[in-house]
Design an enzyme around this catalytic site. Structure first.
Site, PDB file in Angstrom:
ATOM      1  N   LYS A  96       0.880  -1.173   0.000  1.00 52.91           N
ATOM      2  CA  LYS A  96       0.000   0.000   0.000  1.00 52.91           C
ATOM      3  C   LYS A  96       0.913   1.217   0.000  1.00 52.91           C
ATOM      4  O   LYS A  96       1.592   1.504   0.987  1.00 52.91           O
ATOM      5  CB  LYS A  96      -0.911   0.004   1.220  1.00 52.91           C
ATOM      6  CG  LYS A  96      -1.824   1.218   1.295  1.00 52.91           C
ATOM      7  CD  LYS A  96      -2.810   1.061   2.445  1.00 52.91           C
ATOM      8  CE  LYS A  96      -3.691   2.289   2.534  1.00 52.91           C
ATOM      9  NZ  LYS A  96      -3.082   3.358   3.350  1.00 52.91           N
ATOM     10  N   GLY A 185     -10.900   8.682   5.578  1.00 55.75           N
ATOM     11  CA  GLY A 185     -11.997   9.622   5.750  1.00 55.75           C
ATOM     12  C   GLY A 185     -13.312   9.023   6.199  1.00 55.75           C
ATOM     13  O   GLY A 185     -14.224   9.749   6.589  1.00 55.75           O
ATOM     14  N   ASN A 206      -9.422   2.118   9.507  1.00 49.78           N
ATOM     15  CA  ASN A 206      -8.546   1.954  10.662  1.00 49.78           C
ATOM     16  C   ASN A 206      -9.091   2.770  11.829  1.00 49.78           C
ATOM     17  O   ASN A 206      -9.692   2.233  12.753  1.00 49.78           O
ATOM     18  CB  ASN A 206      -7.109   2.326  10.342  1.00 49.78           C
ATOM     19  CG  ASN A 206      -6.119   1.865  11.408  1.00 49.78           C
ATOM     20  OD1 ASN A 206      -4.961   1.632  11.140  1.00 49.78           O
ATOM     21  ND2 ASN A 206      -6.555   1.686  12.654  1.00 49.78           N
TER      22      ASN A 206
END
Length: 257
Positions: A96, A185, A206
């Site tokens: 990532k 977000g 997360n």
């Protein structure tokens, strides 16, 4: 099933592993979420030395696909080096890719992001780039070799939910065959439903789980929300109308004079 770089996963929820109240809560949240993929910051955990070793042991016991990330990197060079270290530690080509350009907003440096993506793709990495909802940047990332895109819907950890639905809709329409994972977000399960109803393939979470009053309960709530949003998209939800439309048929209605 969702296919990412040729690998099939059953869950459309990707879960981060940072900032949980305890390792036990993290483990329970992972199980409650039914996620197949966990994201891990190599830099953060290695900085913890001994605790980092205990953390990695827990992750191995959970037996999920590992998606290492380059969190904390601010240049393409840093990100590439971190990705190579992660490949050695976790024995995976998945990465990532995060290259942060602004300390306050944690907005990606899209120029460095594309640069790093090109280098890593050329070296055999399977890159999951954390990016904005900009279509030009998305095109450049695909040209660099990325086969997955991870646009934000709001700044990292803000919990504001999707701020620009028009941009997210445009990205989905522009890249109908590319796996799109909303990354950053999301704050509530209702936010996850919203983006999944747009046709997005998955959501990465997360802070919304780790920072909840009950992370385990929230993990389960998000799992249900993401599945519900995906099922709603597949079922063809009604488009909004400007005028009322009667739900009861007029034909056969008694007429009194």
């Amino acid at each position: 099933m969702l296919t990412l770089y040729g690998r099939e996963v059953s869950s459309r929820l990707l879960l981060g592993t940072a900032r949980y109240p305890s390792p036990a809560v993290l483990a329970d949240a992972v199980r409650a979420s039914n996620t197949d993929i966990l994201t891990i910051s190599l830099r953060r955990e290695m900085a913890g030395a001994k605790k980092g070793g205990q953390f990695f042991e827990l992750i191995r016991e959970l037996d999920r696909h590992i998606l290492p990330n380059t969190a904390g990197c601010h240049t393409a060079k840093e990100a590439v080096l971190t990705a190579k270290m992660a490949r050695e530690v976790f024995r995976t080509d998945w990465i990532k890719l995060e290259v942060i350009g602004h300390h306050d907003t944690l907005q990606p440096d899209v120029f460095a992001l594309v640069e790093a993506a090109k280098i890593l793709c050329d070296e055999g990495f399977e890159v999951f780039p954390y990016t904005t909802d900009d279509l030009v940047v998305a095109e450049k990332l695909l040209e660099a070799g990325c086969r997955v895109l991870m646009p934000w819907c709001a700044p990292i950890g803000s919990a504001m939910g999707p701020l620009n639905l028009t941009a997210l809709k445009s990205m989905r329409a522009r890249f109908p065959e590319v796996p799109l994972i909303v990354d950053a977000g999301i704050g509530r399960p209702s936010h996850a439903v919203t983006v999944m109803e747009l046709g997005y393939d998955a959501v990465l979470l997360n802070t919304a789980v780790a920072g909840a009053g009950d992370p385990v309960g929230m993990a389960e709530a998000f799992a249900r929300a993401i599945e519900a949003g995906h099922q709603a998209y597949l079922s063809g939800p009604l488009e909004p109308r400007d005028m009322a439309v009667p739900s009861t048929p007029v034909i056969g209605t008694a007429v009194f004079s």
